[in-house]
Design an enzyme around this catalytic site. Structure first.
Site, PDB file in Angstrom:
ATOM      1  N   TYR A 107      -0.760   1.987   9.955  1.00 31.81           N
ATOM      2  CA  TYR A 107      -1.828   1.050  10.336  1.00 31.81           C
ATOM      3  C   TYR A 107      -1.874   0.908  11.852  1.00 31.81           C
ATOM      4  CZ  TYR A 107      -1.884  -0.252   5.471  1.00 31.81           C
ATOM      5  OH  TYR A 107      -1.983  -0.206   4.115  1.00 31.81           O
ATOM      6  N   SER A 133      -8.412  -1.027  -0.834  1.00 37.42           N
ATOM      7  CA  SER A 133      -9.019   0.303  -0.701  1.00 37.42           C
ATOM      8  C   SER A 133     -10.299   0.405  -1.520  1.00 37.42           C
ATOM      9  CB  SER A 133      -8.051   1.393  -1.146  1.00 37.42           C
ATOM     10  OG  SER A 133      -7.023   1.523  -0.201  1.00 37.42           O
ATOM     11  N   ASP A 138      -4.858  -1.002  -5.771  1.00 37.29           N
ATOM     12  CA  ASP A 138      -5.153  -1.416  -4.399  1.00 37.29           C
ATOM     13  C   ASP A 138      -6.614  -1.858  -4.243  1.00 37.29           C
ATOM     14  OD1 ASP A 138      -5.444  -1.677  -1.694  1.00 37.29           O
ATOM     15  OD2 ASP A 138      -4.805   0.351  -1.192  1.00 37.29           O
ATOM     16  N   GLN A 183      -1.448   2.788  -5.506  1.00 38.59           N
ATOM     17  CA  GLN A 183      -2.832   3.091  -5.112  1.00 38.59           C
ATOM     18  C   GLN A 183      -3.848   2.677  -6.167  1.00 38.59           C
ATOM     19  OE1 GLN A 183      -2.873   7.192  -3.874  1.00 38.59           O
ATOM     20  NE2 GLN A 183      -2.421   6.656  -1.758  1.00 38.59           N
ATOM     21  N   ARG A 241       0.844  -1.204   0.000  1.00 38.78           N
ATOM     22  CA  ARG A 241       0.000   0.000   0.000  1.00 38.78           C
ATOM     23  C   ARG A 241       0.875   1.249   0.000  1.00 38.78           C
ATOM     24  NH1 ARG A 241      -5.156  -1.346   3.574  1.00 38.78           N
ATOM     25  NH2 ARG A 241      -6.324  -0.157   2.051  1.00 38.78           N
TER      26      ARG A 241
HETATM   27  P1  NAD Z   1      -7.783  -1.590   8.267  1.00 34.84           P
HETATM   28  O1  NAD Z   1      -8.889  -2.119   7.428  1.00 34.84           O
HETATM   29  O2  NAD Z   1      -6.624  -2.460   8.573  1.00 34.84           O
HETATM   30  O3  NAD Z   1      -8.411  -1.144   9.686  1.00 34.84           O
HETATM   31  C1  NAD Z   1      -9.567  -0.369   9.771  1.00 34.84           C
HETATM   32  C2  NAD Z   1      -9.417   0.650  10.877  1.00 34.84           C
HETATM   33  O4  NAD Z   1      -9.572   0.007  12.161  1.00 34.84           O
HETATM   34  C3  NAD Z   1      -8.075   1.359  10.927  1.00 34.84           C
HETATM   35  O5  NAD Z   1      -8.278   2.741  10.784  1.00 34.84           O
HETATM   36  C4  NAD Z   1      -7.534   1.003  12.306  1.00 34.84           C
HETATM   37  O6  NAD Z   1      -6.764   2.051  12.878  1.00 34.84           O
HETATM   38  C5  NAD Z   1      -8.813   0.767  13.079  1.00 34.84           C
HETATM   39  N1  NAD Z   1      -8.693   0.034  14.344  1.00 34.84           N
HETATM   40  C6  NAD Z   1      -7.879  -1.011  14.660  1.00 34.84           C
HETATM   41  N2  NAD Z   1      -8.081  -1.390  15.937  1.00 34.84           N
HETATM   42  C7  NAD Z   1      -9.042  -0.569  16.451  1.00 34.84           C
HETATM   43  C8  NAD Z   1      -9.682  -0.489  17.697  1.00 34.84           C
HETATM   44  N3  NAD Z   1      -9.358  -1.265  18.730  1.00 34.84           N
HETATM   45  N4  NAD Z   1     -10.610   0.475  17.862  1.00 34.84           N
HETATM   46  C9  NAD Z   1     -10.950   1.305  16.852  1.00 34.84           C
HETATM   47  N5  NAD Z   1     -10.386   1.268  15.637  1.00 34.84           N
HETATM   48  C10 NAD Z   1      -9.432   0.341  15.446  1.00 34.84           C
HETATM   49  O7  NAD Z   1      -7.230  -0.230   7.742  1.00 34.84           O
HETATM   50  P2  NAD Z   1      -7.380   0.458   6.317  1.00 34.84           P
HETATM   51  O8  NAD Z   1      -8.708   1.087   6.254  1.00 34.84           O
HETATM   52  O9  NAD Z   1      -7.031  -0.504   5.280  1.00 34.84           O
HETATM   53  O10 NAD Z   1      -6.249   1.591   6.345  1.00 34.84           O
HETATM   54  C11 NAD Z   1      -5.765   2.162   7.508  1.00 34.84           C
HETATM   55  C12 NAD Z   1      -4.678   3.195   7.186  1.00 34.84           C
HETATM   56  O11 NAD Z   1      -3.934   2.897   6.000  1.00 34.84           O
HETATM   57  C13 NAD Z   1      -5.212   4.572   6.961  1.00 34.84           C
HETATM   58  O12 NAD Z   1      -4.306   5.472   7.529  1.00 34.84           O
HETATM   59  C14 NAD Z   1      -5.217   4.732   5.460  1.00 34.84           C
HETATM   60  O13 NAD Z   1      -5.188   6.076   5.059  1.00 34.84           O
HETATM   61  C15 NAD Z   1      -3.942   4.023   5.138  1.00 34.84           C
HETATM   62  N6  NAD Z   1      -3.934   3.592   3.725  1.00 34.84           N
HETATM   63  C16 NAD Z   1      -2.894   3.994   2.930  1.00 34.84           C
HETATM   64  C17 NAD Z   1      -2.879   3.631   1.591  1.00 34.84           C
HETATM   65  C18 NAD Z   1      -1.759   4.051   0.664  1.00 34.84           C
HETATM   66  O14 NAD Z   1      -1.749   3.686  -0.449  1.00 34.84           O
HETATM   67  N7  NAD Z   1      -0.812   4.812   1.110  1.00 34.84           N
HETATM   68  C19 NAD Z   1      -3.881   2.835   1.075  1.00 34.84           C
HETATM   69  C20 NAD Z   1      -4.908   2.444   1.928  1.00 34.84           C
HETATM   70  C21 NAD Z   1      -4.911   2.808   3.253  1.00 34.84           C
END
Ligand code: NAD
Length: 414
Positions: free
Chosen positions: A246, A152, A149, A146, A141
């Site tokens: 993450y 996402s 992905d 992106q 990621r």
């Molecule tokens: P994910 O599906 O792994 O997790 C979903 C959410 O659950 C996350 O925000 C995580 O912090 C939260 N979480 C975990 N434990 C928790 C708890 N106990 N209570 C409440 N919330 C909790 O995550 P995701 O949606 O795939 O992505 C998370 C991060 O990755 C974000 O910062 C996103 O912007 C980033 N991201 C970056 C890229 C990239 O290309 N650079 C792509 C996708 C996502």
């Protein structure tokens, strides 16, 4: 999948690069229960044809996403009864069934979701049949990836859809109404986890007029939540942000404290939508049976983490269960419930990845490229990805082999 006599294609080696020149990419019709998406849509077929690929689409592959065979043919695809036979690269949403892999042509490449821990047998079959298997959910990621992905793009669909699932189950409106018969208060929705899916859930609930609050263990999510017009709960717990932005695995003590602080927020909500996840781990338990007991009858909990263990203690994946008048719903494969747009986005991710591996008119994956290397699970009869080795219980063996290979006696670096 209908089977036909399989023909052995003639390999076409590019004299300049030595790579197999573009022959045929096959789009497989999904056979997994409930899967309505398709890995290529007419738009992406057109892109691949333009890049020089022959594209073979299995008849009916796009039917459940409302893409007709005619639309694929117009985009330049040939329609076949069996895309596995005679294709050099296979595109699918779910892993190509093991039996089909055993009958695919030698050296075939598959691009699909692979989830080694859920499908160890498929990964083993891919390795044993010399398949080069790419797992879409393992695409790194990073910014450059992106557009490839699927996590996402499909999280966006799931986040939207889970909000609708909650609204449909609540025996009340989401928006506020001021009518001649009096005022109806808006629903109070609590979203736990504000990653890609959670943010889309918040946005959708806001569009429907609910009053939304949210919590995430990454404080950075606070600004994004507020920018959508929702309240970010400040539980005054320490950040659990780990590598790459993450969430890291949280201790049981942290989760106990979090549940304690969330209790009053949960019991006063009409709908709780949970989307919390930690990559590669069981979903954290955030809502206990005791908390559910404190919720008003008619309230709903929709748990997007149902397939990875659930954020709610009573969640059963794919089921709706009731506890003291509270409905707990644990949907499975929500993107498949919006198959057209989910397929559009998925197919664009897939074609972007395939085009990254297409060079000068040949299929030429650069295994030194961070993206290609990061999502390649099997190649030349070997398991390449640590997650796949772990799923097949082969990490130890590989480490031992690597140690032997690297020891001075074995001719490795001293
Ligand atoms: P994910 O599906 O792994 O997790 C979903 C959410 O659950 C996350 O925000 C995580 O912090 C939260 N979480 C975990 N434990 C928790 C708890 N106990 N209570 C409440 N919330 C909790 O995550 P995701 O949606 O795939 O992505 C998370 C991060 O990755 C974000 O910062 C996103 O912007 C980033 N991201 C970056 C890229 C990239 O290309 N650079 C792509 C996708 C996502």
């Amino acid at each position: 999948m209908a089977s036909t006599t399989r023909r052995v294609p003639e390999p076409c080696l590019c004299s300049v690069t030595g790579y197999v020149a573009l022959v045929r990419v096959g789009v497989v019709a999904e056979t997994a229960e409930g899967e309505r998406r398709v890995a290529a849509v007419p738009e992406t077929v057109g892109r691949l044809v333009k890049a020089g690929w022959r594209v073979a689409v299995e008849r009916g592959a796009g039917e459940r996403a409302f893409y007709t065979d005619d639309a694929y043919a117009t985009a330049g695809a040939e329609l076949v009864n069996d895309a596995v036979a005679g294709s050099d690269v296979l595109l699918s949403v779910q892993p190509v069934p093991t039996l089909d892999l055993a009958h695919s042509q030698p050296g075939v490449t598959t691009i699909s979701m692979l989830a080694p821990s859920s499908f160890p047998e498929t990964v083993r079959a891919a390795r044993d049949n010399g398949v080069t298997a790419f797992a879409l959910e393992l695409v790194p990621r990073i910014t450059r990836a992106q557009a490839m992905d699927v996590l996402s793009s499909q999280a966006l669909v799931a986040g939207y859809r889970v909000a609708l699932a909650a609204a449909l189950r609540l025996p009340a409106f989401f928006p506020m109404f001021m009518t001649a018969a009096g005022t109806v208060a808006p629903a109070r929705v609590l979203v736990l986890g504000a990653g890609v899916a959670g943010l889309q859930t918040i946005a959708t609930c806001r569009r429907l007029g609910a009053v939304v609050s949210a919590y995430d263990v990454r404080p950075a999510a606070g600004d994004e939540v507020r920018s959508l017009g929702a309240t970010f709960l400040n539980l005054e717990l320490e950040s659990q942000e780990g590598a790459g932005g993450y969430a890291r695995t949280q201790s049981e003590e942290f989760l106990r404290k979090q549940r304690e602080l969330l209790t009053t927020h949960i019991t006063k909500s009409d709908a709780v939508i949970t989307t919390a996840a930690v990559p590669g781990r069981r979903a954290p338990l955030l809502v206990t049976a005791e908390m559910l007991g404190g919720m008003r009858p008619g309230s709903v909990v929709v748990d997007l983490a149902a397939e990875t263990g659930g954020n709610c203690a009573l969640t059963q994946a794919g089921e709706e269960v009731w506890h003291g008048g509270v409905c707990i719903y644990g949907p499975r494969n929500l993107p498949s419930e919006l198959p057209r747009h989910a397929s559009d986005l998925f197919a664009r991710n897939v074609s972007n990845l395939l085009l990254l591996m297409t060079k000068d008119g040949a299929f030429a994956p650069d295994f030194d490229d961070e993206i290609v290397k990061g999502c390649c699970v099997t190649r030349d009869g070997r398991l390449l990805h640590p997650a796949a080795r772990e799923a097949l219980g082969e990490n130890e063996q590989v480490e031992q082999v690597e140690q032997v290979e690297q020891s001075p006696a074995a001719g490795g670096p001293a």
